[in-house]
Design a protein around this motif. Sequence first.
Motif, PDB file in Angstrom:
ATOM      1  N   ASP A  60      12.250   4.890  -6.261  1.00 55.33           N
ATOM      2  CA  ASP A  60      12.114   4.853  -7.257  1.00 55.33           C
ATOM      3  C   ASP A  60      11.536   6.531  -6.517  1.00 55.33           C
ATOM      4  N   PRO A  61      12.215   7.627  -6.606  1.00 48.89           N
ATOM      5  CA  PRO A  61      11.758   9.071  -5.661  1.00 48.89           C
ATOM      6  C   PRO A  61      10.011   9.039  -6.099  1.00 48.89           C
ATOM      7  N   GLU A  62       9.978   8.752  -7.304  1.00 47.26           N
ATOM      8  CA  GLU A  62       8.843   9.419  -7.773  1.00 47.26           C
ATOM      9  C   GLU A  62       7.487   8.755  -7.706  1.00 47.26           C
ATOM     10  N   VAL A  63       7.872   7.537  -7.680  1.00 46.65           N
ATOM     11  CA  VAL A  63       6.536   5.856  -6.813  1.00 46.65           C
ATOM     12  C   VAL A  63       6.161   6.399  -5.451  1.00 46.65           C
ATOM     13  N   MET A  64       7.364   6.720  -4.911  1.00 47.51           N
ATOM     14  CA  MET A  64       7.231   7.612  -3.472  1.00 47.51           C
ATOM     15  C   MET A  64       7.481   8.711  -2.645  1.00 47.51           C
ATOM     16  N   ARG A  65       6.765   9.332  -4.063  1.00 46.51           N
ATOM     17  CA  ARG A  65       6.176  10.801  -3.775  1.00 46.51           C
ATOM     18  C   ARG A  65       5.496  10.749  -2.536  1.00 46.51           C
ATOM     19  N   TYR A  66       3.902  11.099  -2.848  1.00 44.58           N
ATOM     20  CA  TYR A  66       3.728  11.390  -1.921  1.00 44.58           C
ATOM     21  C   TYR A  66       3.233  10.354  -0.773  1.00 44.58           C
ATOM     22  N   GLY A  95       5.651 -11.349 -17.969  1.00 44.87           N
ATOM     23  CA  GLY A  95       5.568 -11.643 -16.582  1.00 44.87           C
ATOM     24  C   GLY A  95       6.556 -11.077 -15.963  1.00 44.87           C
ATOM     25  N   ASP A  96       6.993  -9.805 -16.323  1.00 44.35           N
ATOM     26  CA  ASP A  96       8.025  -8.866 -15.592  1.00 44.35           C
ATOM     27  C   ASP A  96       6.426  -8.118 -14.719  1.00 44.35           C
ATOM     28  N   PHE A  97       7.134  -7.902 -13.066  1.00 45.49           N
ATOM     29  CA  PHE A  97       6.892  -7.187 -12.100  1.00 45.49           C
ATOM     30  C   PHE A  97       6.635  -5.910 -12.811  1.00 45.49           C
ATOM     31  N   TYR A 155      -2.208   0.667  -3.822  1.00 48.39           N
ATOM     32  CA  TYR A 155      -1.797   0.120  -5.188  1.00 48.39           C
ATOM     33  C   TYR A 155      -0.787   0.945  -5.373  1.00 48.39           C
ATOM     34  N   ARG A 156       0.739   0.036  -6.254  1.00 47.68           N
ATOM     35  CA  ARG A 156       1.698   0.483  -6.274  1.00 47.68           C
ATOM     36  C   ARG A 156       2.688   0.235  -7.594  1.00 47.68           C
ATOM     37  N   LEU A 157       2.147   0.919  -8.197  1.00 45.84           N
ATOM     38  CA  LEU A 157       3.185   0.686  -9.470  1.00 45.84           C
ATOM     39  C   LEU A 157       4.698   0.787 -10.203  1.00 45.84           C
ATOM     40  N   ARG A 158       5.505   0.780 -10.619  1.00 47.51           N
ATOM     41  CA  ARG A 158       6.660   1.476 -11.284  1.00 47.51           C
ATOM     42  C   ARG A 158       6.138   1.743 -12.891  1.00 47.51           C
ATOM     43  N   ARG A 159       7.439   3.399 -12.591  1.00 46.81           N
ATOM     44  CA  ARG A 159       6.406   4.374 -13.565  1.00 46.81           C
ATOM     45  C   ARG A 159       6.813   3.737 -14.884  1.00 46.81           C
ATOM     46  N   PRO A 160       7.356   3.180 -15.445  1.00 46.86           N
ATOM     47  CA  PRO A 160       6.584   2.539 -16.554  1.00 46.86           C
ATOM     48  C   PRO A 160       5.638   1.779 -16.647  1.00 46.86           C
ATOM     49  N   ALA A 161       4.882   2.024 -15.692  1.00 47.69           N
ATOM     50  CA  ALA A 161       3.483   1.339 -15.901  1.00 47.69           C
ATOM     51  C   ALA A 161       2.670   2.498 -15.379  1.00 47.69           C
ATOM     52  N   TRP A 162       3.110   3.409 -15.784  1.00 48.47           N
ATOM     53  CA  TRP A 162       1.267   4.672 -15.261  1.00 48.47           C
ATOM     54  C   TRP A 162       1.122   5.115 -16.139  1.00 48.47           C
ATOM     55  N   GLY A 163       0.102   5.192 -16.319  1.00 50.94           N
ATOM     56  CA  GLY A 163      -0.446   6.514 -17.942  1.00 50.94           C
ATOM     57  C   GLY A 163      -1.211   4.826 -19.148  1.00 50.94           C
ATOM     58  N   ARG A 164      -1.328   3.889 -18.256  1.00 54.21           N
ATOM     59  CA  ARG A 164      -1.685   2.534 -19.724  1.00 54.21           C
ATOM     60  C   ARG A 164      -2.761   2.410 -18.913  1.00 54.21           C
TER      61      ARG A 164
END
Length: 192
Positions: free
Chosen positions: A27-33, A74-76, A95-104
Amino acid sequence: MLLETARLRLRRFTIDDVDHLVELDADPEVMRYLTNGRPTPIEIVRDESLPRIVAQYDRHPGLGRWAALDRTTGDFLGWFALDPSGDGAEAELGYRLRRPAWGRGLAAEGARALVGHAFEAVGVRRVWAETMAVNARSRAVMAKAGLRYVRTFHLTFDDPIPGTEHGEVEYELRREHWPRVRQEWDAALRAR
């Protein structure tokens, strides 16, 4: 299983997690920084990164990189890390999370759990973390995990990414400050 929070389960990685890590780093947004959005090749994950992660568990008990799973489904979701540094008396929080987990609030929840684990179960003297100065979301997670800003510093990169010119920041929490941070967290929970 290393630990559980209200919404997360943190467990050891296995060699079977290759696809999870490849998808996360694609995911380009996950790896942006980290890489300016470039994915980590499957060969690097399979042959280098994941074997190194798995081997680290025995060398530094209680420290390492942990797969984060949604406690209900149980989702990664990604990973959290307490990577040993120096003689193992310090740990780097990551930490590194998938985008659907962001903002929660999951990054702060997992980071707080690992900070507590680092001081109470492992007995480190310092937990620290670094990110790009422009990575406001990661800096907010560090602060919510009880870490305090230490410094801004500049590194030289052969292939700098946008924002590099603003430097990197370091945050930390030392053992002697942990009881106060823990009391603040407990008071906040009681006030809810």
